[in-house]
Design an enzyme around this catalytic site. Structure first.
Site, PDB file in Angstrom:
ATOM      1  N   GLU A 346      28.078  28.912  29.280  1.00 32.61           N
ATOM      2  CA  GLU A 346      26.970  28.329  28.518  1.00 32.61           C
ATOM      3  C   GLU A 346      27.024  28.619  27.022  1.00 32.61           C
ATOM      4  OE1 GLU A 346      23.631  28.296  32.061  1.00 32.61           O
ATOM      5  OE2 GLU A 346      23.896  30.143  30.944  1.00 32.61           O
TER       6      GLU A 346
HETATM    7  C1  TNX Z   1      23.085  30.124  34.837  1.00 35.72           C
HETATM    8  S1  TNX Z   1      25.436  31.123  36.168  1.00 35.72           S
HETATM    9  C2  TNX Z   1      23.560  31.224  34.147  1.00 35.72           C
HETATM   10  C3  TNX Z   1      22.683  32.356  33.867  1.00 35.72           C
HETATM   11  C4  TNX Z   1      21.298  32.141  34.399  1.00 35.72           C
HETATM   12  C5  TNX Z   1      21.374  31.476  35.743  1.00 35.72           C
HETATM   13  C6  TNX Z   1      20.059  31.312  36.413  1.00 35.72           C
HETATM   14  C7  TNX Z   1      25.808  31.499  34.748  1.00 35.72           C
HETATM   15  C8  TNX Z   1      27.169  31.889  34.530  1.00 35.72           C
HETATM   16  N1  TNX Z   1      24.876  31.395  33.809  1.00 35.72           N
HETATM   17  O1  TNX Z   1      22.644  32.608  32.491  1.00 35.72           O
HETATM   18  O2  TNX Z   1      20.677  33.379  34.513  1.00 35.72           O
HETATM   19  O3  TNX Z   1      21.972  30.207  35.581  1.00 35.72           O
HETATM   20  O4  TNX Z   1      20.234  30.862  37.719  1.00 35.72           O
END
Ligand code: TNX
Length: 553
Positions: A346
């Site tokens: 992300e």
């Molecule tokens: C996605 S999964 C994220 C996290 C969040 C999560 C909540 C991932 C690698 N990143 O930053 O906490 O979703 O479900």
């Protein structure tokens, strides 16, 4: 039936000349009547995760006598597991269970743990033989013995989990189990950044992992909302960056001694800690502490919300890489395991070649520290580097970018968001958790195959499975347990058991047998409606465990 009147079982072995515990138990039963439902005899196959091979013998082969001895190979690692076994059994049985060593341990009416490096059982396998002469557990490694102990524990009546002595016939089914895991990596993740959790909470989670033969604990140590591990060369990461969390809470951080305690506690349970420093995104807490890392060199305000994807360290500034080298160097020095997890998810504002260039540079920093790099599967487009592992958290198994990275040499840890994410709700009325990847009931957690889940990724490229628990809405140990159990055993079975044993109906029944165990141990779990939980025995003198979705908040 009554309790054996001893608050401290290990300290009060029955004096010689006194009636045996079995005699006492029978007398107590006659006079006090039974408070406990009679323990149903356990079948040798009633184990989670399902063992590789089970050869049942007599339904009831042996009853643990009060004078039983645990004898182990004269090797510190074997003796340590023998002591762990005795510690597991002493509270509920009230038996002294002394541990001794021998060059050729024999059950002789007790329990023998044999470390035999010529046994063909693999790095984590074990063989368990139960017959009229007692229990013989054989393994090539201490880890194998440890997993055999977890199996043995599940074959005893559920009341073995009691913290206070219980009068019970400690009967075991006869036969042989030969067992070894399908995948070498079986893990769970705890996000200690969104909400901070005390060392004790982490240790208790480690106990839950150990119970189901998981061998990795991934700690998500840093995120926008908080930085949780001391870095001596950048002290404000924790003094400033650690002082916040989601909501209004005080945050917190682990000192190096705290972290070492977690690592040692895990290691004693054959669990490797995988530390994650999430980069280049998810870094607001670091930018608050050290604005020179920010692209505009201006400190952002602390962040305590739950959005993602807005923060990043400056990929164009060499000082960013000095920072990363320092941080990863200190974390690596505290971490005996081979892995360093660098996040990579992300980072919406670091795109294309800037992103891959950043990742490639950080991958090299990890390699120079002698560690193996792990990252979320967003790392896939970056160049391959020896040993690199991608943690796949997609919800659609058609992922050509990841499949291509695998062709270039990457291995995968499988954490599909719609099956393995422990922060997803079970059902619409689950009081905490998310639903962006859908609802995950126990069947959904169980019904997938890590070996064939991602298209064009062969089983041989799959290192294993991991169940992540993100904690935006998780604030207490009770919350952790509610989301973890009983889905963690489902993921554990996918990581451990041979595919041929995969069977929802069978799993559902075996899992049901875990309910009374967890309850007896005082562990919160979600009473998933699709599981035929038996009535939980009441253990005199113990508070009933909170059991429902409605656990106190
Ligand atoms: C996605 S999964 C994220 C996290 C969040 C999560 C909540 C991932 C690698 N990143 O930053 O906490 O979703 O479900």
């Amino acid at each position: 039936m009554s309790t054996i009147p001893s608050p401290s079982p290990a300290a009060t072995p029955l004096p010689t000349g006194e009636p045996s515990a079995a005699t006492l138990a029978r007398a107590a039963e006659r006079t006090a009547g039974r408070l406990l439902a009679p323990s149903a005899p356990h079948r040798l196959a009633d184990v989670v995760p399902a063992p590789q091979r089970v050869e049942p013998g007599p339904v009831e082969a042996w009853v643990l006598p009060s004078e039983a001895v645990v004898v182990a190979s004269a090797d510190p690692a074997a003796l340590a597991v023998a002591e762990q076994l005795a510690e597991l059994l002493r509270p509920a049985t009230g038996y002294p269970l002394p541990v001794t060593d021998a060059t050729a341990p024999e059950p002789a009416g007790g329990i023998a743990l044999l470390l035999d490096d010529t046994a063909d059982l693999g790095a984590e396998g074990y063989r368990l033989d139960i017959n009229t002469d007692g229990v013989r557990l054989t393994a090539s490694t201490a880890a194998g013995l440890f997993y055999g102990v977890q199996t043995l524990r599940q074959l005893l009546p559920a009341t073995i989990e009691s913290a206070v002595p219980v009068s019970e016939r400690w009967a075991l089914p006869g036969g042989t189990i030969i067992d070894a895991p399908r995948f070498p990596y079986r893990g769970a993740m705890l996000d200690v950044a969104r909400h901070f959790f005390a060392v004790e909470d982490v240790l208790r989670m480690i106990d839950h992992l150990a119970r189901y033969k998981l061998n990795h604990l991934h700690l998500h140590l840093t995120d926008d909302q908080g930085w949780r591990i001391t870095v001596d060369s950048w002290p404000k990461l924790t003094t400033i960056g650690g002082a916040t969390e989601v909501g209004d809470g005080p945050g917190g951080h682990y000192t190096k001694a705290d972290y070492a305690r977690i690592v040692a506690y895990a290691a004693a349970r054959h669990i490797t800690v995988v530390p994650e420093i999430d980069l280049p995104g998810h870094t607001n807490s670091a930018l608050v502490a050290y604005p020179q890392l920010a692209p505009d060199k201006i400190a952002p305000p602390p962040y305590t919300g739950t959005e993602v994807g807005f923060s990043y360290v400056d990929p164009a500034d060499d000082r960013t890489y000095d920072f990363i080298t320092d941080v990863l160097g200190e974390v690596a020095a505290l971490t005996p395991g081979p892995w360093l997890h660098i996040g990579g998810d992300e980072a919406f504002k670091v795109k294309g070649e800037t992103y891959t260039g950043f990742v490639e540079r950080v991958q090299r920093i990890v390699a120079d520290l002698g560690k193996t790099v792990v990252g979320w599967h967003q790392l896939a487009p970056a160049a391959h580097l020896d040993g690199r592992v991608l943690q796949w958290w997609g919800t659609n198994g058609e992922d050509p970018t990841t499949a291509d990275a695998v062709r270039r040499g990457a291995r995968l840890i499988l954490s599909p968001g719609n099956h393995a994410y422990l922060d997803m709700k079970y059902a619409p009325d689950t009081p905490i958790g998310h639903d962006w990847a859908g609802l995950i009931d126990v069947r959904k957690a169980y019904d997938w195959d890590p070996g064939s889940h991602v298209a064009d990724v062969p089983t041989t490229a799959v290192l294993g499975v991991e169940a992540p628990l993100w904690t935006e809405s998780v604030t207490s140990l009770t919350d952790i347990e509610l989301l973890l159990l009983p889905r963690l055993p489902a993921i554990a079975e996918l990581g451990w058991s041979p595919r041929e044993t995969h069977d929802w109906a069978g799993f559902r029944d075996r899992l049901a047998g875990q309910g009374p165990r967890l309850a007896a141990a005082g562990i919160t779990f979600h009473r998933a409606p699709e599981i035929p939980w038996p009535t939980t025995p009441t253990i005199p003198g113990q508070r009933p465990a909170p059991q429902a979705d409605t656990a106190p908040r």
